[in-house]
Design an enzyme around this catalytic site. Structure first.
Site, mmCIF file in Angstrom:
data_model
loop_
_atom_site.group_PDB
_atom_site.id
_atom_site.type_symbol
_atom_site.label_atom_id
_atom_site.label_comp_id
_atom_site.label_asym_id
_atom_site.label_seq_id
_atom_site.Cartn_x
_atom_site.Cartn_y
_atom_site.Cartn_z
ATOM 1 C CG HIS A 158 -1.971 -1.048 1.209
ATOM 2 N ND1 HIS A 158 -2.799 -1.276 0.130
ATOM 3 C CD2 HIS A 158 -2.316 -1.970 2.158
ATOM 4 C CE1 HIS A 158 -3.610 -2.285 0.411
ATOM 5 N NE2 HIS A 158 -3.321 -2.722 1.628
ATOM 6 C CG ASP A 193 -2.850 -8.342 0.840
ATOM 7 O OD1 ASP A 193 -2.039 -8.604 1.740
ATOM 8 O OD2 ASP A 193 -3.907 -7.702 1.029
ATOM 9 C CG HIS A 195 -6.622 -5.283 1.825
ATOM 10 N ND1 HIS A 195 -6.054 -6.134 2.767
ATOM 11 C CD2 HIS A 195 -7.786 -4.852 2.367
ATOM 12 C CE1 HIS A 195 -6.848 -6.193 3.825
ATOM 13 N NE2 HIS A 195 -7.896 -5.440 3.612
ATOM 14 C CG ASP A 282 -4.663 -10.153 3.564
ATOM 15 O OD1 ASP A 282 -4.310 -10.731 2.516
ATOM 16 O OD2 ASP A 282 -4.486 -8.937 3.749
#
Length: 339
Positions: A158, A193, A195, A282
Site C-alpha cells: 500500500h 493479498d 486488498h 489475508d
C-alpha cells in the site's frame, strides 16, 4: 527453499489504527513474525539473515523527501506539546500538488494516506530491514535460487513512492522488482493479498518495464476503496501494463483459481523471466479482515498454479493477520509451491 528475515523488523510495534471512527488494536503486530517463522520452518525452509544493501535500492522507488520524513518524523512529533506516542495524521491535503508544509503535523498528513499506518520509535528501522529482507531475496534469485521467501514485516504494497498507508511504509515488492530490473531481468509483480496493491500500481502505473497484476476484493466496498477497479489499466507508456482482477467478498478457492489463470496468462503474454509474488495470506476465510474465503488447502492450490509459470519467483510477505491458522496457511502455500 530459503527464507530471509531480520530480527529488527520486530521493532515496529503499532498500538492503534482507526476504523469506522474508532481506535482499535492494530492487527499488524510483531507476533505475526513468530507465526510466519513457524510456518516457514514447518515447510522446511532454511533461514537466511538479511544483508544491508543501503538506501540506494530503496531510493530507486521512494523519494528522498519521503525517506527523510520516515526517518525523522517520530522524533519531531515528540517535540509537540501533548503529542501522542504514535504519529497519526489528522489532516490531509485536498491535492498533493499543494504546499509542502514545514510542520510535522502537516507533513504527516502529506505522507500518510490514512490512520492505519501509525509511526512509532521503531518503525523506520523495522521498515528499512523489511526492505533489506526483500533485497536479500532478490540476491538469492539472481544467484540461481528457483524460489525464495522474504519474510517482510511491516508489509509494503500500500506504500506509494512518497506515501504510507494501510500498515505499509516501504514498498518491498516494488523495491525488489526494480532491483531485478536493474539486474537485466523482466519482472512481473503478482499481488494476491486480499486488498488491492494500490501503492505498487501507483509506482509503476506509467511504466511498461514492470507488469503489475492484483487479485483482490472489490474496492467498491473494501479497502483501499479508491483504487483497484478493472478499468485501471495504466497510463501513458504504462497503458495495458496493469491488470486488476477484483472479485466479490467471500470468493472461495474454485472461483479464485479461475481468476488466477487469467493473471498467469497475462504474465506469459508479457514475457516475464522472473516473478515477484506479493504474498498476502489475508484471503483466508477466518482472517480478521474478512475479505475472501480461501481455505488452508486452497493456498497450496494457488501456489501450485503459480508454479506452473516455471519462473524464478520471489515471495514477498504482505498481509495475513493474527489467527490460529496463519502458520498453517503459509506452510500450505510454501509446500504447494515446492511440491
Amino acid at each position: 527453499m530459503k527464507y530471509v528475515f531480520d530480527e529488527r523488523q520486530k521493532g515496529h510495534d503499532p498500538k492503534h489504527f482507526f476504523a469506522n471512527g474508532v481506535a482499535l488494536p492494530n492487527p499488524e503486530q510483531p507476533e505475526r513474525v513468530r507465526l510466519l517463522q513457524k510456518g516457514a520452518q514447518a515447510s522446511g525452509c532454511e533461514p537466511v539473515q538479511a544483508k544491508d544493501y543501503g538506501l540506494g535500492p530503496i531510493a530507486a522507488i521512494h523519494s528522498a523527501e519521503y525517506l527523510a520524513f520516515l526517518e525523522t518524523i517520530h522524533l519531531r512529533w515528540q517535540r509537540i506539546d501533548g503529542s501522542s506516542d504514535e504519529v497519526i495524521p489528522n489532516i490531509h491535503p485536498m491535492t498533493r500538488s499543494a504546499n509542502y508544509p514545514k510542520s510535522a503535523v502537516g507533513q504527516a498528513g502529506y505522507h500518510q494516506a490514512d490512520t492505519a499506518c501509525p509511526i512509532s520509535s521503531g518503525t523506520w528501522e523495522a521498515a528499512y530491514w523489511s526492505a533489506q529482507t526483500a533485497l536479500t531475496g532478490v540476491d538469492l534469485i539472481n544467484g540461481g535460487e528457483k524460489a525464495a521467501y522474504a519474510l517482510c514485516r511491516p508489509p509494503g504494497h500500500h506504500a506509494f513512492a512518497d506515501l504510507a498507508g494501510g500498515f505499509c511504509f516501504l514498498n518491498n515488492s516494488a523495491i525488489a522488482a526494480e532491483q531485478l530490473l536493474r539486474a537485466g531481468r523482466r519482472p512481473a509483480i503478482l499481488d494476491i493479498d486480499v486488498h488491492h496493491g494500490n501503492g505498487t500500481q501507483g509506482i509503476f502505473y506509467e511504466r511498461k518495464d514492470v507488469l503489475t497484476l492484483s487479485i483482490h476484493a472489490d474496492p467498491d466496498r473494501f479497502y483501499p476503496f479508491f483504487w483497484g477497479g478493472a478499468q485501471e489499466r495504466g497510463e501513458g507508456e504504462g497503458a495495458g501494463y496493469n491488470l486488476n482482477l477484483p472479485l466479490p467478498r467471500g470468493t472461495g478457492d474454485d472461483d479464485y483459481l479461475i481468476t488466477l489463470e487469467k493473471a498467469l496468462a497475462r504474465i506469459n503474454s508479457f514475457g516475464a523471466d522472473v516473478l515477484v509474488v506479493a504474498l498476502g495470506l489475508d484471503p483466508y476465510e477466518k482472517d480478521p479482515l474478512q475479505g475472501f474465503s480461501i481455505t488452508t488447502s486452497g493456498f497450496s492450490r494457488i501456489a501450485g498454479a503459480i508454479k506452473t509459470l516455471n519462473l524464478p519467483t520471489l515471495l514477498v510477505q504482505e498481509g495475513g493477520y493474527l489467527c490460529e491458522e496463519l502458520s498453517d496457511n503459509l506452510a500450505s502455500f510454501l509446500q504447494g509451491f515446492e511440491s
